[in-house]
Design a protein around this motif. Structure first.
Motif, short mmCIF file in Angstrom:
data_model
loop_
_atom_site.label_atom_id
_atom_site.label_comp_id
_atom_site.label_asym_id
_atom_site.label_seq_id
_atom_site.Cartn_x
_atom_site.Cartn_y
_atom_site.Cartn_z
N GLY A 353 121.21 4.60 43.67
CA GLY A 353 122.44 4.00 43.16
C GLY A 353 123.68 4.45 43.90
O GLY A 353 124.70 4.77 43.29
N ALA A 354 123.60 4.50 45.22
CA ALA A 354 124.73 4.97 46.04
C ALA A 354 125.22 3.84 46.94
O ALA A 354 124.63 2.76 47.01
N SER A 355 126.29 4.10 47.65
CA SER A 355 126.83 3.18 48.66
C SER A 355 127.25 4.00 49.87
O SER A 355 127.35 5.23 49.79
N TYR A 356 127.49 3.34 51.01
CA TYR A 356 127.91 4.07 52.21
C TYR A 356 128.85 3.22 53.04
O TYR A 356 128.90 2.00 52.91
N GLU A 357 129.61 3.89 53.90
CA GLU A 357 130.49 3.22 54.86
C GLU A 357 130.52 4.02 56.15
O GLU A 357 130.27 5.23 56.15
N MET A 358 130.79 3.34 57.26
CA MET A 358 130.84 3.98 58.57
C MET A 358 132.29 4.27 58.94
O MET A 358 133.12 3.36 58.95
N LEU A 359 132.58 5.53 59.26
CA LEU A 359 133.93 5.94 59.61
C LEU A 359 133.89 6.87 60.81
O LEU A 359 133.26 7.93 60.76
N ASP A 360 134.54 6.47 61.91
CA ASP A 360 134.69 7.33 63.09
C ASP A 360 133.36 7.89 63.58
O ASP A 360 133.23 9.09 63.85
N GLY A 361 132.36 7.05 63.68
CA GLY A 361 131.07 7.48 64.21
C GLY A 361 130.23 8.28 63.24
O GLY A 361 129.19 8.82 63.62
N GLN A 362 130.65 8.38 61.97
CA GLN A 362 129.90 9.08 60.94
C GLN A 362 129.65 8.13 59.77
O GLN A 362 130.27 7.07 59.67
N ILE A 363 128.74 8.52 58.88
CA ILE A 363 128.44 7.69 57.71
C ILE A 363 128.74 8.50 56.46
O ILE A 363 128.25 9.62 56.29
N VAL A 364 129.57 7.93 55.59
CA VAL A 364 129.98 8.60 54.35
C VAL A 364 129.24 7.94 53.20
O VAL A 364 129.32 6.72 53.00
N ILE A 365 128.50 8.73 52.43
CA ILE A 365 127.69 8.25 51.31
C ILE A 365 128.36 8.64 50.00
O ILE A 365 128.73 9.80 49.80
N THR A 366 128.50 7.67 49.12
CA THR A 366 129.17 7.89 47.83
C THR A 366 128.20 7.58 46.70
O THR A 366 127.54 6.53 46.70
N SER A 367 128.08 8.51 45.73
CA SER A 367 127.17 8.31 44.60
C SER A 367 127.65 9.14 43.41
O SER A 367 128.26 10.20 43.59
N LYS A 368 127.32 8.65 42.19
CA LYS A 368 127.62 9.42 40.98
C LYS A 368 126.50 10.36 40.62
O LYS A 368 126.59 11.11 39.64
#
Length: 371
Positions: A353-368
């Motif tokens: 149940g998470a989401s992710y986005e690509m920022l500056d050559g890295q991947i940021v994962i967001t989850s509760k």
């Protein structure tokens, strides 16, 4: 409407909006020509030559330029002046503060430049420019470059999610963000490409006088400076390979079809620089396709998601940023084989149940987190 793609450097001299952009810095003309260059990056060198001619003419004739004097001098150099193009252009046209002799001066300058260039080239041998250096310096959009000087391959995450495994002694230049129509990168050396599928935006690799075009697949390109051949070997999907000269001629003339080689898995293409020939063959050693490429097979059984993310980081060399404490209770059961990086992340994020986005050559994962 004028087709500027057919113009040579001297043709641009007779376009008023082009001169306004170059000689006068007109903001209106700049908007048109900057947009046109972004859409036609292969014409950047011709435009650069034309701008140099415009500046040279403007500097040379700015002070002493009576019509009688110019007419007298120019008629000695040529019998006919180049006729001004009367076709209507979509480019913005503003009033010019240039005298009627401007076009005569431009035509004479083209003739003089041509003669001077011919004499120079026949007197002093000029070394051929390095294709990679030439292209990356003349492309009209900003590029960033990754250089691998170490002993091991490094992975590069592009803005579209594609992953490039750059082998030692290799260089890759690419934009921070691809434009709306194509995804273009420039390679010197050897790299394995794992390209995200996007039929609307072809992926182009310029490498030592060749252009490799794909929509989404995985393949190896070897194009080291100093080597006599360029090699493209396909792992999955279909790849089209062209000589750069043929590809750009087709683009300039508006042709939809260009002669090239289409490759499928376990096929390779060798482009011989000396003969300018594309030769298609079977791959003799398929293992060579994944040389220096980390194993992509991954099996997880009741594995903490932090462990899964760490394994993906090692496999792809891409940094994943996530809250390990918040995800401490998340367990994953999954097996990966041929899935690419983003496909794996899609599956894992759906499970927890998470989401992710690509920022500056890295991947940021967001989850509760998991409960």
């Amino acid at each position: 409407m004028i087709n500027y793609r057919t113009y040579e450097a001297e043709d641009f001299l007779f376009d008023e909006s082009f001169r306004q952009w170059t000689a006068e810095g007109s903001p209106q003309a700049a908007v048109f020509w900057n947009r046109w260059l972004a859409q036609n990056p292969d014409r950047a060198d011709v435009v650069r030559q034309a701008r140099e001619l415009v500046r040279a003419l403007d500097d040379h004739y700015r002070d002493d330029a009576s019509d009688d004097r110019l007419t007298h001098e120019l008629t000695k150099l040529m019998n006919k002046a180049v006729e001004h193009r009367d076709a209507e252009s979509e480019a913005p046209v503003l009033p010019l503060n240039r005298r009627s002799w401007w076009r005569w001066a431009a035509a004479a300058s083209v003739l003089l430049v041509g003669i001077s260039t011919w004499l120079y080239l026949n007197r002093v041998p000029k070394p051929a420019p390095d294709p990679y250096e030439y292209l990356t310096k003349t492309v009209p959009i900003p590029l960033q470059e990754k250089v691998n000087t170490g002993p091991k391959a490094i992975n590069i995450l592009l803005s579209d999610g594609s992953v490039v495994t750059l082998n030692p002694n290799s260089r890759l230049s690419y934009p921070n963000h691809f434009d709306a129509t194509t995804r273009t990168v420039y390679l010197s050396g050897e790299a394995f490409f794992d390209v995200m599928k996007n039929p609307a935006k072809p992926f182009l690799i310029y490498a030592n006088k060749t252009v490799t075009k794909v929509l989404g697949t995985s393949f190896l390109v070897r194009a080291y400076r100093g080597e006599k051949d360029v090699t493209v070997m396909v792992k999955t999907g279909r790849v089209s390979v062209y000589s750069q000269k043929d590809y750009e001629l087709a683009q300039q003339s508006g042709l939809r079809r260009v002669e090239g080689v289409v490759l499928t898995p376990n096929q390779q293409m060798t482009y011989t620089l000396e003969d300018n020939k594309l030769v298609k063959a079977l791959v003799e050693k398929p293992a060579a396709l994944i040389a220096n490429r980390p194993s992509r097979e991954q099996v997880f059984e009741d594995a903490p998601v932090a462990k899964v993310f760490s394994s993906i980081e090692r496999t792809y060399g891409i940094k994943l940023l996530f809250d390990e404490e918040a995800l401490a209770a998340c367990l994953v059961n999954v097996t990966f084989n041929e899935e690419n990086l983003l496909e794996r992340l899609d599956v894992i994020c759906q499970i927890i149940g998470a989401s992710y986005e690509m920022l500056d050559g890295q991947i940021v994962i967001t989850s509760k987190g998991c409960h």
